[in-house]
Enzyme design. Structure first.
Site, short mmCIF file in Angstrom:
data_model
loop_
_atom_site.label_atom_id
_atom_site.label_comp_id
_atom_site.label_asym_id
_atom_site.label_seq_id
_atom_site.Cartn_x
_atom_site.Cartn_y
_atom_site.Cartn_z
N ASP A 1 -32.08 -1.91 -42.57
CA ASP A 1 -30.96 -0.95 -42.74
C ASP A 1 -30.53 -0.32 -41.53
O ASP A 1 -30.52 0.83 -41.26
CB ASP A 1 -30.90 0.09 -43.63
CG ASP A 1 -29.57 0.79 -44.09
OD1 ASP A 1 -28.53 0.48 -43.56
OD2 ASP A 1 -29.91 1.87 -44.54
N ASP B 1 -38.81 3.59 -37.80
CA ASP B 1 -37.59 4.13 -37.09
C ASP B 1 -37.97 4.83 -35.69
O ASP B 1 -38.93 5.23 -35.38
CB ASP B 1 -36.98 5.36 -38.00
CG ASP B 1 -35.47 5.56 -37.79
OD1 ASP B 1 -34.50 4.93 -38.54
OD2 ASP B 1 -35.15 6.44 -36.79
N CYS C 1 -23.73 -1.85 -41.65
CA CYS C 1 -22.52 -0.61 -41.85
C CYS C 1 -21.60 -0.89 -40.86
O CYS C 1 -20.64 -0.02 -40.47
CB CYS C 1 -23.10 0.81 -41.88
SG CYS C 1 -23.92 1.24 -40.65
N PHE D 1 -35.53 0.43 -39.61
CA PHE D 1 -34.45 1.36 -39.81
C PHE D 1 -34.42 2.34 -40.83
O PHE D 1 -33.25 2.41 -41.27
CB PHE D 1 -33.34 0.54 -39.27
CG PHE D 1 -33.28 -0.40 -38.19
CD1 PHE D 1 -33.23 0.00 -36.68
CD2 PHE D 1 -33.67 -1.81 -38.43
CE1 PHE D 1 -33.27 -1.14 -35.74
CE2 PHE D 1 -33.61 -2.81 -37.65
CZ PHE D 1 -33.32 -2.43 -36.25
N ASN E 1 -39.83 1.64 -31.33
CA ASN E 1 -38.73 0.62 -31.22
C ASN E 1 -38.73 -0.64 -32.21
O ASN E 1 -39.76 -1.44 -32.03
CB ASN E 1 -38.80 0.07 -29.72
CG ASN E 1 -37.45 -0.83 -29.59
OD1 ASN E 1 -37.16 -1.52 -30.26
ND2 ASN E 1 -36.68 -0.50 -28.44
#
Length: 388
Positions: A292, A244, A332, A223, A271
């Site tokens: 992340d 990503d 996050c 990611f 993916n």
């Protein structure tokens, strides 16, 4: 500063104000006499002054407190808070030319974001009150920083909740389409007008440097977006793989790697969930894995599915990790707190039959301060783990 507009709030709002939380919801406002974006004097049900707030006639967050108590709000309050926020950043010694100057509630300036990219500032006014103060904010910022340009990236969806238009406007000077900034030894080209957020995700800057300190051998950055972790780790690794789903993001990583002569970085648009499983089946092993992902839990209803996603990627990452290797794993999602995130990581470690130690617990960079008592400001959780 004479304030004629006022609002009366109930006991629940009084308690929130007493405890230091700046948001007062529509359901807790008994009455209000104000226009959209006004600064109002907030009063208890018995008429006692509680402080001052910015008023919104559209948002469920009707009042955003900017002062508490009976002391009048002085005419220079906005300039003083901007000056204080900027002065704080000057003490941090962040090794980058792009960083956050103003972080909303964390700087007692609710709904205002200001990021610095070299001599250009990019700002967001995300409430009616801050939008009404925009010209005053720009004048103060230019005076305090000497900025050659100020861009308003007022295009987030959250402005819809305030009845505000989504726009991108140059408010001062010259703002080029792209600027080249430095993060540590890495140069990055940033699209200020169209890039994510204000151009870059700046809240991971210090975590990029911290993660790079654990890099060696093979590194996997999953990611990766524009490759902040991958690029920072490349100088200490033999091979870096960045994954990503976004092809434009992968193109940025490749361009940044070429700009910085990092020939050991390989990026792929895939993916990530599927690729982690494929890598595990292929017997791949890494010395450092970074996770992340974007926020899996946008709201409370999506938390169960988010936890499943976090467990899946951490399980795969631990199986890909060599003994003695490090996992840097982030969330996050504000709706997934640190304790819950830690429990998910533990469940993943149990299923992976991996013994791990916690080397560090980190959060967003220090230029994105967390206001104690306001859990919404603590959104980025980052664990550094070592597989035994």
């Amino acid at each position: 500063m004479a304030v004629t507009s006022h609002a009366h709030v109930n006991r629940r709002a009084e308690e929130r104000i007493h405890n230091g939380h700046p948001w007062i919801y529509q359901s807790d406002v008994a009455s209000v006499q104000a226009s959209a974006g006004d600064i109002v004097l907030v009063k208890a049900s018995n008429g006692r002054p509680l402080g001052h707030a910015m008023f919104s006639d559209r948002s469920l967050i009707t009042l955003r407190m900017i002062s508490r108590g009976e002391t009048p709000l002085g005419p220079g309050w906005l300039h003083a808070r901007l000056r204080s926020a900027i002065a704080y950043r000057e003490t941090l010694g962040i090794d980058a030319s792009a960083y956050r100057l103003v972080h909303g509630e964390g700087d007692l300036l609710p709904s205002l974001i200001v990021d610095r990219y070299n001599d250009v500032l990019v700002m967001q006014t995300l409430s009616q009150g801050m939008a009404k103060l925009q010209d005053e904010i720009v004048a103060a910022l230019v005076e305090l920083t000497g900025a050659t340009g100020v861009l308003a990236r007022n295009d987030p969806k959250v402005r819809d909740l305030e009845g505000l238009p989504r726009t991108v406007d140059v408010l001062h000077g010259d703002v080029p389409e792209r600027v080249v900034v430095r993060e540590g030894r890495v140069e990055l080209e940033v699209d200020l007008h169209h890039g994510q957020k204000t151009g870059l995700f700046l809240d991971q800057t210090e975590n990029h440097a911290a993660a790079a300190g654990y890099a060696s051998g093979r590194v996997l950055d999953a990611f990766s977006y524009q490759g902040g972790f991958a690029l920072a780790a490349a100088s200490r690794a033999t091979e870096v793989i960045a994954l990503d789903i976004s092809e434009p993001a992968i193109a940025h990583i490749e361009a940044h790697a070429a700009r910085n002569a990092l020939t050991n970085v390989r990026a792929a648009a895939v993916n990530v969930f599927d690729e982690l499983r494929d890598m595990e089946r292929a017997g791949e092993k890494f010395d450092l894995v970074v996770l992340d992902p974007p926020a899996f839990a946008k709201n409370r209803a999506s938390v169960p599915k988010a936890l499943s996603g976090y467990k899946e990627i951490n399980l795969r990452a631990l199986k890909l990790l060599k003994p003695g290797g490090y996992l840097v794993t982030c969330s996050c999602s504000y709706n997934v707190d640190e304790g819950t995130f830690g429990s998910v990581i533990l469940d993943a470690a149990i299923d992976a039959h991996a013994d791990v130690t916690v080397v560090e617990k980190r959060m967003q960079s220090r230029d994105h301060p967390v206001l104690l008592g306001v859990p919404e400001t603590y959104y980025l959780k980052c664990f550094v783990l070592r597989r035994l």
